[in-house]
Scaffold this active site. Structure first.
Site, mmCIF file in Angstrom:
data_model
loop_
_atom_site.group_PDB
_atom_site.id
_atom_site.type_symbol
_atom_site.label_atom_id
_atom_site.label_comp_id
_atom_site.label_asym_id
_atom_site.label_seq_id
_atom_site.Cartn_x
_atom_site.Cartn_y
_atom_site.Cartn_z
ATOM 1 N N PRO A 99 4.981 3.521 -6.307
ATOM 2 C CG PRO A 99 6.227 4.493 -8.043
ATOM 3 C CD PRO A 99 6.126 3.248 -7.207
ATOM 4 N N GLY B 299 0.312 1.789 -1.491
ATOM 5 C CA GLY B 299 1.004 1.900 -0.217
ATOM 6 C C GLY B 299 0.661 0.756 0.706
ATOM 7 N NE ARG C 179 2.694 -1.413 10.872
ATOM 8 C CZ ARG C 179 2.034 -2.340 10.211
ATOM 9 N NH1 ARG C 179 1.591 -3.416 10.850
ATOM 10 N NH2 ARG C 179 1.796 -2.218 8.917
ATOM 11 C CD GLU D 113 7.678 1.323 9.635
ATOM 12 O OE1 GLU D 113 8.348 0.293 9.706
ATOM 13 O OE2 GLU D 113 8.088 2.354 9.080
ATOM 14 C CD GLU E 273 -6.866 6.090 8.116
ATOM 15 O OE1 GLU E 273 -7.287 7.151 8.612
ATOM 16 O OE2 GLU E 273 -5.674 5.913 7.787
#
Length: 385
Positions: free
Chosen positions: A126, A129, A243, A363, A367
């Site tokens: 939470p 990331g 990815r 995933e 950036e």
């Protein structure tokens, strides 16, 4: 442009047929009503799609990464949520096959190959990331067990997972932090709660949840590979194929949106002409098609690099970056080609438009992909020829 062997091409064709026959007729209703696609998932099991990243003897259906990407693209062309249900599951299966102990492989991989055991990937929390080294979920040793406390966010397959690859800190004091991180294979049990389902703009039908762990106890032998402190490196290896799969999913959405736009531009007439003959619309189609083809080529390049056993984080990052940005642009341009009808629920364009932005951040944000690419460009001395 295939690059697949005969059996792999037959599998891709079977998935394409499944999408046309079973998925497209029902996806509109299921997606808008946020209904879990139970029957479609069962058919995916029958097709062997949950075992594509699992080697023999645990699965008879291991395929190349290039084939895995093509299957993912075809599924996403029908409904991106189906490819998502397979995606994180396939990454955890890949990690267990690559890094797991013999006992872990024998325990999980046969059931995961058939889809009877579904898995989820527990990374994001939470409070963060992209910065995985700052995770706060901790697994402390207590005799022969681990006691886990913490929470995870944005976990696909959470309610239906029989095993979750959970990234935790087994040594919170380690410096650098990644040396104290491990992947623990956790199963539902006391102290493990699916806290809530998260409401989303798109990516519906498949649950995405928050998980809570409060004094959850599991044997220390559930650490992936049996040795603590390797989880960050292991997960980075898994994210290469993850990815590539996300990039393939983006190609599926982009391809579906483009196909709809191309069809509509030939059927719709204004000023006595099909609208594709008007230069502005024709230019949209030309740019969409060119970017879509480039995206597919980047995905194929990354997949083939991984299949050769090469380091592929830059290739996977490039594919993910370009394909996902392309999907967001193509879905927007497809809406422009459709005009007001693109905003209507009568056409699938609005669904593609809602689904595409997920991959800009999922995933690993784009950036962060640029950071990975830039570092590898310096380390490798430029772009490989």
């Amino acid at each position: 442009m295939s690059g697949l062997n005969e059996e792999e091409q037959a599998l891709v064709n079977a998935v394409k047929e499944f999408v046309g026959r079973d998925v497209l007729p029902v996806v509109g209703e299921l997606e808008h009503d946020n209904i879990y696609p139970e029957k479609l998932i069962e058919t995916m099991k029958e097709l062997g799609l949950f075992g594509l990243t699992i080697d023999e003897p645990y699965s008879p259906g291991r395929v190349s990464t290039a084939c895995f990407a093509r299957v993912s693209e075809e599924l996403a062309r029908g409904w991106v949520s189906l490819a998502g249900a397979m995606g994180s599951h396939s990454v955890i299966a890949y990690l267990i096959g690559r890094y797991g102990t013999q006992e872990q492989k024998e325990k999980y991989l046969p059931g995961m190959a058939t889809g009877e055991i579904r898995s989820a990937m527990g990374l994001t929390e939470p409070g963060g990331g992209s910065d995985l080294q700052s995770i706060r979920t901790v697994a402390r040793r207590d005799g022969d067990d681990l006691v886990i406390n913490g929470s995870k966010m944005w976990i696909t397959n959470a309610r239906r997972a029989g095993v979750i690859g959970l990234l935790v800190k087994t040594d919170p004091e380690a410096s650098p932090a990644h040396r104290g991180m491990s992947i623990v294979l956790v199963e539902p049990g006391a102290g493990f709660t699916v806290s809530r389902d998260l409401k989303k703009l798109g990516y519906k039908g498949i649950e995405t949840c928050e998980l809570s762990f409060e004094d959850y106890r599991t044997p220390a032998t559930q650490i992936l590979g049996g040795q603590p402190g390797l989880g960050f490196k292991q997960m980075m290896g898994g994210l290469e194929i993850g990815r590539i799969q996300v990039a393939a999913r983006a190609c599926g959405i982009a391809g579906a949106a483009f196909d709809e736009a191309l069809k509509y531009a030939q059927e719709r007439e204004t000023f006595g002409l099909p609208i594709w003959k008007h230069q502005s619309i024709g230019n949209y189609l030309a740019e969409m098609a060119t970017k879509l083809r480039a995206s597919r080529l980047l995905v194929r390049d990354a997949a083939e690099s991984l299949d050769r056993g090469e380091r592929s984080d830059m290739e996977a990052g490039m594919a993910k970056l370009y394909a996902t940005e392309t999907a967001a642009q193509i879905t927007l341009d497809a809406m422009r080609v459709h005009g007001g009808y693109g905003y209507s629920l009568e056409f699938p364009i609005e669904r593609y438009f809602r689904e595409a932005p997920l991959f800009l951040v999922g995933e690993g944000t784009n950036e962060m992909q640029k950071n990975v690419i830039a570092k590898q460009l310096v380390d490798r001395g430029g772009v490989p020829r």
